[in-house]
Design an enzyme around this catalytic site. Structure first.
Site, PDB file in Angstrom:
ATOM      1  CG  ASP A 146      -7.809  -3.400  -3.191  1.00  0.00           C
ATOM      2  OD1 ASP A 146      -8.257  -4.373  -3.824  1.00  0.00           O
ATOM      3  OD2 ASP A 146      -8.267  -3.058  -2.090  1.00  0.00           O
ATOM      4  CG  ASP A 202      -2.146  -0.919   0.992  1.00  0.00           C
ATOM      5  OD1 ASP A 202      -2.671  -0.933  -0.137  1.00  0.00           O
ATOM      6  OD2 ASP A 202      -2.537  -1.619   1.936  1.00  0.00           O
TER       7      ASP A 202
HETATM    8  N1  GLY Z   1      -7.402  -1.379  -0.219  1.00  0.00           N
HETATM    9  C1  GLY Z   1      -8.344  -1.752   0.756  1.00  0.00           C
HETATM   10  C2  GLY Z   1      -9.712  -1.286   0.509  1.00  0.00           C
HETATM   11  O1  GLY Z   1     -10.054  -0.781  -0.530  1.00  0.00           O
HETATM   12  O2  GLY Z   1     -10.522  -1.440   1.399  1.00  0.00           O
END
Ligand code: GLY
Length: 348
Positions: A128, A69
């Site tokens: 994601d 992330d």
């Molecule tokens: N990347 C985690 C979410 O979208 O909840």
């Protein structure tokens, strides 16, 4: 509010009290990123000072190799600070962070590993993850190191091959065998079911391929973004006001919770995508984004000043299966809403 300096806003609890996170939480970059956007919009030095202060709380994550992330965390904060205000030292933080993120690239699979291995998933990669590629494309341009470019293109291509169904909806999690590099499982973590279309995941994919087309000019990424947009816009369960239910296949539609964050991310992506296609198609995307912005700006979603823990938007969903952050404000809904507004403003 008494706050320790390494904490960042996350959401509110049922009593309306602010819930904070540490810098290692995947959302740490969104609040400082919002402050940078507000500085960009207003030129108000108070926003810049606050943005510099809050951004500094995340700096140590430059060395974090335990998460994918880092794009969200560092590029929304330091990346915007560098772009908008050319802050000294920010490019060094970003380059260190980009190298940390690149350690998670698995050449035998052709993807950046999202989460660390856990029971049932050897190498989980989530849709994601497309959102972290803008950061690595910046690192490619800044350093000239083509390995960043190659990682982004290979990750995007592997994701096209394995994450998408025939209707261009995407799985949330694809896990790979670490020895053979083959797909071992296609499942969900935050969606209704393994075969459903989790709304925010669709928005992440749409946004990610739009960025990858902007950054590479490769037609297949534009095609993918258009297919995802059309899947979402034309879905029979997309509400008339264009803010998706948390999952396109939630069993209790039309009573299912909406996800404002999915709507905000989608609106921002559609505004960019509308400038990449012919004017008829572009106008049709822009109309959807306008509708989303209007809905999010209505009393149903836009908080009154001083309410909602001072977050901008109500009604987002973190994880319904995880029973976490259901129908609450979230920093990323606010961040992408502000971004969508700024992008829209540039068009008019
Ligand atoms: N990347 C985690 C979410 O979208 O909840």
């Amino acid at each position: 509010m008494k706050e320790k300096p390494d904490l960042l806003p996350r959401t509110i609890d049922t009593t309306g009290t602010l819930v904070t996170s540490k810098s290692s939480w995947w959302c740490s970059g969104f609040f400082p990123g919002s402050l940078w956007y507000l500085y960009e919009f207003s030129g108000d030095e108070n926003f810049r000072a606050a943005a510099v202060d809050i951004t500094s709380r995340i700096e140590k994550e430059r060395n974090n190799t335990g998460t994918h992330d880092l794009g969200f965390m560092l590029y929304c904060s330091f990346g915007n600070g560098l772009r908008i205000s050319n802050e000294e030292g920010y490019s060094n933080v970003l380059m260190t962070g980009a190298h940390s993120l690149a350690t998670r690239y698995r050449p035998e699979i052709g993807c950046i590993q999202s989460w660390n291995s856990r029971i049932g998933w050897q190498c989980p990669v989530i849709i994601d993850n497309m959102m972290n590629l803008e950061f690595l494309m910046w690192a490619f341009r800044h350093s000239g190191d083509s390995s960043f470019y190659n990682i982004c293109v290979t990750h995007s291509d592997t994701t096209i091959n394995n994450h998408f169904r025939h209707d261009y909806s995407s799985y949330h999690v694809v896990s790979y065998d670490t020895i053979t590099g083959r797909v071992e499982k296609k499942q969900t973590h935050q969606g209704y079911s393994d075969e459903s279309a989790w709304a925010r995941g669709q928005s992440w994919g749409l946004y990610g391929y739009t960025v990858m087309y902007r950054e590479t000019g490769l037609q297949r990424y534009l095609d993918q973004a258009l297919h995802i947009a059309d899947f979402m816009i034309n879905h029979p369960n997309m509400p008339e006001d264009m803010i998706p239910y948390w999952d396109f296949n939630a069993p209790d539609i039309p009573d299912a919770k909406r996800d404002a964050s999915a709507g905000a991310v989608m609106a921002s992506a559609l505004i960019e995508l509308s400038g990449m296609v012919d004017s008829v198609k572009g106008q049709s995307y822009l109309k959807v984004a306008e509708k989303q912005i209007r809905t999010l700006s209505s009393p149903e979603y836009l908080a009154k000043q001083g309410e909602n823990g001072n977050f901008i938007l109500k009604h987002s969903v973190g994880s319904i299966p995880g029973k976490s952050e259901v129908d609450v404000p979230l920093t990323y809904a606010d961040y992408y809403f502000i971004e969508a507004l700024l992008r829209y403003r540039k068009l008019i």
